[in-house]
Design an enzyme around this catalytic site. Sequence first.
Site, mmCIF file in Angstrom:
data_model
loop_
_atom_site.group_PDB
_atom_site.id
_atom_site.type_symbol
_atom_site.label_atom_id
_atom_site.label_comp_id
_atom_site.label_asym_id
_atom_site.label_seq_id
_atom_site.Cartn_x
_atom_site.Cartn_y
_atom_site.Cartn_z
ATOM 1 N N TYR A 40 0.648 -1.010 0.055
ATOM 2 C CA TYR A 40 -0.174 -0.079 0.108
ATOM 3 C C TYR A 40 0.801 1.258 -0.043
ATOM 4 C CZ TYR A 40 -3.301 3.708 1.397
ATOM 5 O OH TYR A 40 -4.134 4.651 1.430
HETATM 6 N N1 LIG Z 1 -9.314 6.208 5.001
HETATM 7 C C1 LIG Z 1 -8.027 6.588 5.226
HETATM 8 O O1 LIG Z 1 -7.704 6.362 6.578
HETATM 9 C C2 LIG Z 1 -7.167 6.973 4.186
HETATM 10 C C3 LIG Z 1 -5.842 7.462 4.532
HETATM 11 C C4 LIG Z 1 -4.996 8.055 3.403
HETATM 12 C C5 LIG Z 1 -5.361 7.805 2.148
HETATM 13 N N2 LIG Z 1 -6.619 7.225 1.843
HETATM 14 C C6 LIG Z 1 -6.936 7.308 0.582
HETATM 15 O O2 LIG Z 1 -8.254 7.693 -0.039
HETATM 16 C C7 LIG Z 1 -8.908 7.186 -1.019
HETATM 17 C C8 LIG Z 1 -10.285 6.720 -0.611
HETATM 18 O O3 LIG Z 1 -10.225 5.575 0.441
HETATM 19 P P1 LIG Z 1 -11.341 5.688 1.325
HETATM 20 O O4 LIG Z 1 -10.561 5.620 2.742
HETATM 21 O O5 LIG Z 1 -12.535 6.498 1.222
HETATM 22 O O6 LIG Z 1 -11.649 4.005 1.311
HETATM 23 P P2 LIG Z 1 -13.138 3.342 0.923
HETATM 24 O O7 LIG Z 1 -14.266 3.863 1.680
HETATM 25 O O8 LIG Z 1 -12.645 2.080 0.904
HETATM 26 O O9 LIG Z 1 -13.319 3.923 -0.547
HETATM 27 C C9 LIG Z 1 -12.762 3.247 -1.741
HETATM 28 C C10 LIG Z 1 -13.318 3.479 -2.954
HETATM 29 O O10 LIG Z 1 -12.403 3.405 -4.060
HETATM 30 C C11 LIG Z 1 -13.192 2.373 -4.884
HETATM 31 N N3 LIG Z 1 -12.600 1.540 -5.630
HETATM 32 C C12 LIG Z 1 -11.645 0.498 -5.427
HETATM 33 N N4 LIG Z 1 -11.345 -0.045 -6.446
HETATM 34 C C13 LIG Z 1 -11.751 0.474 -7.406
HETATM 35 C C14 LIG Z 1 -11.488 0.505 -8.758
HETATM 36 N N5 LIG Z 1 -10.920 -0.425 -9.304
HETATM 37 N N6 LIG Z 1 -12.068 1.352 -9.699
HETATM 38 C C15 LIG Z 1 -12.868 2.338 -9.333
HETATM 39 N N7 LIG Z 1 -13.071 2.476 -7.905
HETATM 40 C C16 LIG Z 1 -12.501 1.541 -6.923
HETATM 41 C C17 LIG Z 1 -14.276 1.855 -3.823
HETATM 42 O O11 LIG Z 1 -15.401 1.502 -4.678
HETATM 43 P P3 LIG Z 1 -16.425 -0.030 -4.217
HETATM 44 O O12 LIG Z 1 -17.184 0.580 -3.283
HETATM 45 O O13 LIG Z 1 -17.002 -0.158 -5.620
HETATM 46 O O14 LIG Z 1 -15.289 -1.049 -3.673
HETATM 47 C C18 LIG Z 1 -14.664 3.029 -3.252
HETATM 48 O O15 LIG Z 1 -15.607 3.715 -3.652
HETATM 49 C C19 LIG Z 1 -8.005 5.935 -1.215
HETATM 50 O O16 LIG Z 1 -6.946 6.279 -2.302
HETATM 51 C C20 LIG Z 1 -7.059 5.831 -0.168
HETATM 52 O O17 LIG Z 1 -5.942 5.056 -0.211
HETATM 53 C C21 LIG Z 1 -7.549 6.940 2.875
#
Ligand SMILES: NC(=O)c1ccc[n+]([C@@H]2O[C@H](COP(=O)([O-])OP(=O)(O)OC[C@H]3O[C@@H](n4cnc5c(N)ncnc54)[C@H](OP(=O)(O)O)[C@@H]3O)[C@@H](O)[C@H]2O)c1
Length: 309
Positions: free
Chosen positions: A145
């Site tokens: 990751y």
């Molecule tokens: N939450 C944290 O602590 C955190 C911290 C730092 C960075 N981030 C970053 O923030 C971003 C959003 O993450 P989140 O925390 O909101 O997580 P999340 O709730 O798991 O959301 C992830 C999103 O990405 C989508 N996704 C996954 N694979 C995909 C694909 N092949 N094509 C299109 N969409 C896809 C998922 O869709 P589905 O629902 O269809 O699976 C979901 O909408 C990510 O890049 C993550 O690395 C998060």
Amino acid sequence: MQKAILITGASTGIGRHLAHYLAERDHLVYAAVRKDTDFAALSGVPNIVPIKLDVTNLEQIETAVTFITAQGTGLYGLVNNAGLGGLGYFTTWSEAEFHQILDVNIAGPWRMSNAFLDLLLAAQGRIVNIGSQGGTVSKKLYGPYTMTKHALEAYTVALNEELRPFHVHVSIVQPGGIVSNIGANSLPDMVTRLRRAQPPFADEAQQLLASFDNPPPPPAADAPESESNRKPSSPEIVATAVYHALFSDQPKLRYMVGTHWEGNRVINTLIDRLLDANDSPEHSYSREQLIALLDQQLQARNEAVRPLQ
Ligand SMILES: NC(=O)c1ccc[n+]([C@@H]2O[C@H](COP(=O)([O-])OP(=O)(O)OC[C@H]3O[C@@H](n4cnc5c(N)ncnc54)[C@H](OP(=O)(O)O)[C@@H]3O)[C@@H](O)[C@H]2O)c1
């Protein structure tokens, strides 16, 4: 003036919050989701137009380009938010899992930015990549990751340099822990990988698995943040930073957002890296020279950058 913004991964977490945040501020949001249920949930929300799009699916991406072009709204902003999480010792990742996280988290933003570039150039718009503090900090179990988020840092810098002459600005937002579905979404694969662990990792993996069944009692609510007592922030802080990156007349290259504890961790990591770079027989500054360099950079920044509003 209303601008059209495309957000990938808008079904949950940061992407969904951001879609509503921008729509409530009267922007037109193309909210990209993969599942019919998420499409239906976003249909009918004022200023949100759901589209079906998996960032690994070129055909769906091309269909989305055609669809948005036909709307006549142009595209001012692209937020590359879709991403996969996932923990596990390196040796426990299968070839397919490893390629998948690279494909979604690194190739996804690259594919999307390429596909929508003509529209973004026409609008002299913005690209915002959702990175992570894992783009600076790495640690065991977080290997693949954090590799992807380190790669996104390089991608952002190089792409911004390519596109600046054509008035498209590229930024990266680097959140710490944010309340979202990422933990729940990546849990099943993480458990599978921990079960796959072989010596010398098997004992520790078993202890981790056992701790999921018998979690330790939660710390007191006012216990300070620590490695074992993380305090995830609201996605609102990510939305605020993305908004600045999209609409400020002085967008920043990097927006680090998160708690004080997380910020300290990143800054200490960067100081460590600076000291490593400085620890070379061919190239080394004294303490005084380093402090003078820091002062110069601070002054240049204070003159150039406005604070986040
Ligand atoms: N939450 C944290 O602590 C955190 C911290 C730092 C960075 N981030 C970053 O923030 C971003 C959003 O993450 P989140 O925390 O909101 O997580 P999340 O709730 O798991 O959301 C992830 C999103 O990405 C989508 N996704 C996954 N694979 C995909 C694909 N092949 N094509 C299109 N969409 C896809 C998922 O869709 P589905 O629902 O269809 O699976 C979901 O909408 C990510 O890049 C993550 O690395 C998060």
